[in-house]
Scaffold this active site. Structure first.
Site, PDB file in Angstrom:
ATOM      1  N   HIS A  92       0.848  -1.193   0.000  1.00  0.00           N
ATOM      2  CA  HIS A  92       0.000   0.000   0.000  1.00  0.00           C
ATOM      3  C   HIS A  92       0.877   1.234   0.000  1.00  0.00           C
ATOM      4  O   HIS A  92       1.941   1.244   0.626  1.00  0.00           O
ATOM      5  CB  HIS A  92      -0.924   0.014   1.226  1.00  0.00           C
ATOM      6  CG  HIS A  92      -2.023   1.010   1.065  1.00  0.00           C
ATOM      7  ND1 HIS A  92      -1.886   2.315   1.441  1.00  0.00           N
ATOM      8  CD2 HIS A  92      -3.256   0.883   0.507  1.00  0.00           C
ATOM      9  CE1 HIS A  92      -3.002   2.962   1.131  1.00  0.00           C
ATOM     10  NE2 HIS A  92      -3.841   2.121   0.567  1.00  0.00           N
ATOM     11  N   GLU A 106      -7.879  -4.663  -0.809  1.00  0.00           N
ATOM     12  CA  GLU A 106      -8.395  -5.345  -1.998  1.00  0.00           C
ATOM     13  C   GLU A 106      -8.323  -6.858  -1.847  1.00  0.00           C
ATOM     14  O   GLU A 106      -9.155  -7.583  -2.390  1.00  0.00           O
ATOM     15  CB  GLU A 106      -7.606  -4.905  -3.250  1.00  0.00           C
ATOM     16  CG  GLU A 106      -7.484  -3.408  -3.439  1.00  0.00           C
ATOM     17  CD  GLU A 106      -8.808  -2.722  -3.681  1.00  0.00           C
ATOM     18  OE1 GLU A 106      -9.764  -3.406  -4.076  1.00  0.00           O
ATOM     19  OE2 GLU A 106      -8.905  -1.507  -3.441  1.00  0.00           O
TER      20      GLU A 106
HETATM   21  C1  LIG Z   1      -0.383  -0.408  -3.971  1.00  0.00           C
HETATM   22  C2  LIG Z   1       0.957  -0.087  -4.621  1.00  0.00           C
HETATM   23  C3  LIG Z   1       0.699   0.537  -6.008  1.00  0.00           C
HETATM   24  C4  LIG Z   1       1.674   0.937  -3.735  1.00  0.00           C
HETATM   25  O1  LIG Z   1       2.866   1.258  -4.366  1.00  0.00           O
HETATM   26  P1  LIG Z   1       4.004   2.184  -3.734  1.00  0.00           P
HETATM   27  O2  LIG Z   1       3.825   2.383  -2.278  1.00  0.00           O
HETATM   28  O3  LIG Z   1       4.083   3.388  -4.581  1.00  0.00           O
HETATM   29  O4  LIG Z   1       5.269   1.275  -3.818  1.00  0.00           O
HETATM   30  P2  LIG Z   1       6.308   1.227  -4.984  1.00  0.00           P
HETATM   31  O5  LIG Z   1       5.625   1.011  -6.279  1.00  0.00           O
HETATM   32  O6  LIG Z   1       7.223   2.411  -4.856  1.00  0.00           O
HETATM   33  O7  LIG Z   1       7.106  -0.090  -4.568  1.00  0.00           O
HETATM   34  C5  LIG Z   1       8.090  -0.131  -3.527  1.00  0.00           C
HETATM   35  C6  LIG Z   1       8.799  -1.474  -3.610  1.00  0.00           C
HETATM   36  O8  LIG Z   1       7.945  -2.499  -3.131  1.00  0.00           O
HETATM   37  C7  LIG Z   1       7.691  -3.442  -4.171  1.00  0.00           C
HETATM   38  N1  LIG Z   1       6.278  -3.809  -4.127  1.00  0.00           N
HETATM   39  C8  LIG Z   1       5.235  -2.999  -3.889  1.00  0.00           C
HETATM   40  N2  LIG Z   1       4.093  -3.706  -3.924  1.00  0.00           N
HETATM   41  C9  LIG Z   1       4.444  -4.979  -4.191  1.00  0.00           C
HETATM   42  C10 LIG Z   1       3.706  -6.173  -4.357  1.00  0.00           C
HETATM   43  N3  LIG Z   1       2.372  -6.184  -4.257  1.00  0.00           N
HETATM   44  N4  LIG Z   1       4.358  -7.303  -4.633  1.00  0.00           N
HETATM   45  C11 LIG Z   1       5.713  -7.293  -4.737  1.00  0.00           C
HETATM   46  N5  LIG Z   1       6.458  -6.195  -4.596  1.00  0.00           N
HETATM   47  C12 LIG Z   1       5.833  -5.044  -4.319  1.00  0.00           C
HETATM   48  C13 LIG Z   1       8.039  -2.729  -5.470  1.00  0.00           C
HETATM   49  O9  LIG Z   1       8.381  -3.637  -6.485  1.00  0.00           O
HETATM   50  C14 LIG Z   1       9.190  -1.868  -5.028  1.00  0.00           C
HETATM   51  O10 LIG Z   1      10.337  -2.675  -4.958  1.00  0.00           O
HETATM   52  P3  LIG Z   1      11.784  -2.060  -5.301  1.00  0.00           P
HETATM   53  O11 LIG Z   1      12.087  -1.130  -4.164  1.00  0.00           O
HETATM   54  O12 LIG Z   1      12.666  -3.264  -5.338  1.00  0.00           O
HETATM   55  O13 LIG Z   1      11.682  -1.349  -6.606  1.00  0.00           O
HETATM   56  C15 LIG Z   1       1.810  -1.358  -4.756  1.00  0.00           C
HETATM   57  O14 LIG Z   1       2.059  -1.901  -3.478  1.00  0.00           O
HETATM   58  C16 LIG Z   1       1.205  -2.407  -5.692  1.00  0.00           C
HETATM   59  O15 LIG Z   1       1.409  -2.309  -6.914  1.00  0.00           O
HETATM   60  N6  LIG Z   1       0.470  -3.419  -5.140  1.00  0.00           N
HETATM   61  C17 LIG Z   1      -0.181  -4.408  -5.943  1.00  0.00           C
HETATM   62  C18 LIG Z   1      -1.480  -3.876  -6.539  1.00  0.00           C
HETATM   63  C19 LIG Z   1      -2.581  -3.738  -5.494  1.00  0.00           C
HETATM   64  O16 LIG Z   1      -2.802  -4.620  -4.681  1.00  0.00           O
HETATM   65  N7  LIG Z   1      -3.302  -2.582  -5.562  1.00  0.00           N
HETATM   66  C20 LIG Z   1      -4.397  -2.281  -4.641  1.00  0.00           C
HETATM   67  C21 LIG Z   1      -4.053  -1.130  -3.762  1.00  0.00           C
HETATM   68  S1  LIG Z   1      -5.219  -0.869  -2.460  1.00  0.00           S
END
Ligand SMILES: CC(C)(COP(=O)(O)OP(=O)(O)OC[C@H]1O[C@@H](n2cnc3c(N)ncnc32)[C@H](O)[C@@H]1OP(=O)(O)O)[C@@H](O)C(=O)NCCC(=O)NCCS
Length: 377
Positions: free
Chosen positions: A261, A318
């Site tokens: 998240h 989710e």
């Molecule tokens: C929700 C989300 C977009 C938040 O993203 P964020 O806080 O901006 O995090 P980032 O995209 O900067 O990711 C940070 C790191 O964690 C990792 N990461 C984040 N979510 C991950 C996941 N669900 N599975 C594996 N790795 C994940 C990224 O690959 C990144 O790794 P890195 O540092 O090696 O590059 C992200 O966690 C995600 O894509 N989750 C899956 C989709 C999902 O469930 N969405 C519903 C949200 S309520």
């Protein structure tokens, strides 16, 4: 013009506006609506009472509560001009959220720049009340079934399940859905809320703000995740396969849907509450599926801590929203639309609040291409 600006990817931690609507505490793992803990509201108040809180800024008195519920129930049916075009929209093959976007666009509404507060509120009630009806009708039409008219004698959540399945849900299922809807109403300054506020800041009408937000919400990194989170359960299939599947997923540079998240570094409180709801449903009607989801959640959390250390990746709303909706009999294509039935209230409240600011949101981009008359370096 030379601009000295620090660029923050994803605008992370940048405050764009002020709000009285609510906030998320990512470190503590809590969120609130107008200063009242959202989980407490979900366990003690009706959906309609919380809706009132978003519109009026305070919880209703008992007499106001019944009046508001009756008033919004009476607004559930879309006007005939919209109802008539739904079969054509469904035949186009577009998704249900895309169909909602198309249908709502036909609704006349006054630009918020010109509209008095009372008419902004009235328009927002109309849009929010008819959203579930349009979504349920589009779903049934896509299946070749007739839409089911809304029933004003049912609560919003019972009516939603009734309009999808044709069956009146049991009290426990209706309550589970209602709590899920309350938790879906708003969640800090998320991407779709920001989208709605940008449209509102330009003085656009409430329908435009909601339609813009729907598009953002449907993205898989936002509200489009619950169906995908359940696909993860399907793909994993058995408990033995959790570890190899997750290791392979991360090795391929992919993400495990339903985890992580942008704000929470600890367990998402909505996931905690939805998990408790899933366990309650499990007690009433034992389900291997819920057992499996819990096993997957625990093991995936351990594996992500090992493979992506320090990122604080836990199950998000989710993940368990999908599990609860499946148990409530909501078909998968209706997971994201279900969340929209709650979130539309948050979008409207945010759009109305932003429209009162009367200042357009207009950030800048750092131009990094070639300058006129000079070759790219
Ligand atoms: C929700 C989300 C977009 C938040 O993203 P964020 O806080 O901006 O995090 P980032 O995209 O900067 O990711 C940070 C790191 O964690 C990792 N990461 C984040 N979510 C991950 C996941 N669900 N599975 C594996 N790795 C994940 C990224 O690959 C990144 O790794 P890195 O540092 O090696 O590059 C992200 O966690 C995600 O894509 N989750 C899956 C989709 C999902 O469930 N969405 C519903 C949200 S309520």
């Amino acid at each position: 013009m030379t601009l000295q600006t620090a660029e923050r990817p994803g605008l992370k931690d940048v405050a764009v506006t002020s709000t009285l609507i609510g906030d998320v505490n990512g470190a503590e793992g809590s969120f609130h609506y107008r200063g009242i803990d959202a989980i407490a509201l979900a366990t003690s108040r009706s959906f309609e009472d919380v809706w009132f809180l978003f519109v009026e800024g305070r919880l209703p008195q008992p007499d106001e509560s019944a009046t508001f519920a009756a008033r919004t129930a009476a607004l559930r049916m879309p006007p005939p001009e919209i109802h008539e075009v739904l079969p054509g929209i469904a035949r186009s093959g577009c998704t249900v959220p895309a169909g909602l976007r198309a249908a709502l666009s036909m609704l006349p509404a006054q630009p918020m720049w010109d509209a008095p507060t009372a008419s902004r509120k009235a328009d927002s009630l109309r849009v929010s009340a008819m959203t579930p009806t349009i979504l349920a009708a589009l779903h049934r039409l896509r299946l070749g079934l007739d839409p089911i008219s809304p029933r004003a004698d049912l609560s919003m959540s019972a009516n939603w399940l009734y309009m999808i399945t044709g069956q009146e849900p049991s009290k426990s299922v209706s309550l589970a859905a209602e709590q899920g809807f309350i938790m879906a109403i708003e969640h800090g300054f998320n991407a779709s809320t920001f989208t709605a506020r940008i449209a509102a800041s330009a003085g656009a009408d409430i329908v435009s703000a909601v339609v813009a937000a729907i598009g953002t919400f449907s993205g898989p990194l936002h509200g489009g995740a619950p169906g995908r989170a359940l696909e993860v359960l399907d793909l994993i299939g058995t408990a033995d396969n959790i570890e190899p599947w997750v290791r392979d997923c991360i090795a391929r540079g992919e993400r495990v849907m339903g985890f992580g998240h942008a704000v929470y570094q600890t367990t998402d409180p909505r996931a905690r509450m939805l998990k408790a709801i899933a366990l309650e449903l499990h007690e009433q009607r034992p389900s291997e599926f819920i057992d499996f989801a819990i096993t997957v959640e625990q093991r995936v959390t351990e594996l992500l801590a090992e493979l992506k250390p320090g990122r604080g990746l836990h199950a998000n709303a989710e993940f368990y929203a999908g599990v609860v909706m499946e148990q409530c009999g909501v078909p998968r294509e209706m997971f994201t639309p279900s969340s929209m039935c709650g979130r539309v209230i948050g979008w409207c409240a945010n759009a109305v609040e932003q429209s009162e600011d009367r200042k357009i949101i207009r950030p800048i981009a750092r131009y990094v291409g070639p300058m006129p008359g000079k070759p790219a370096s």
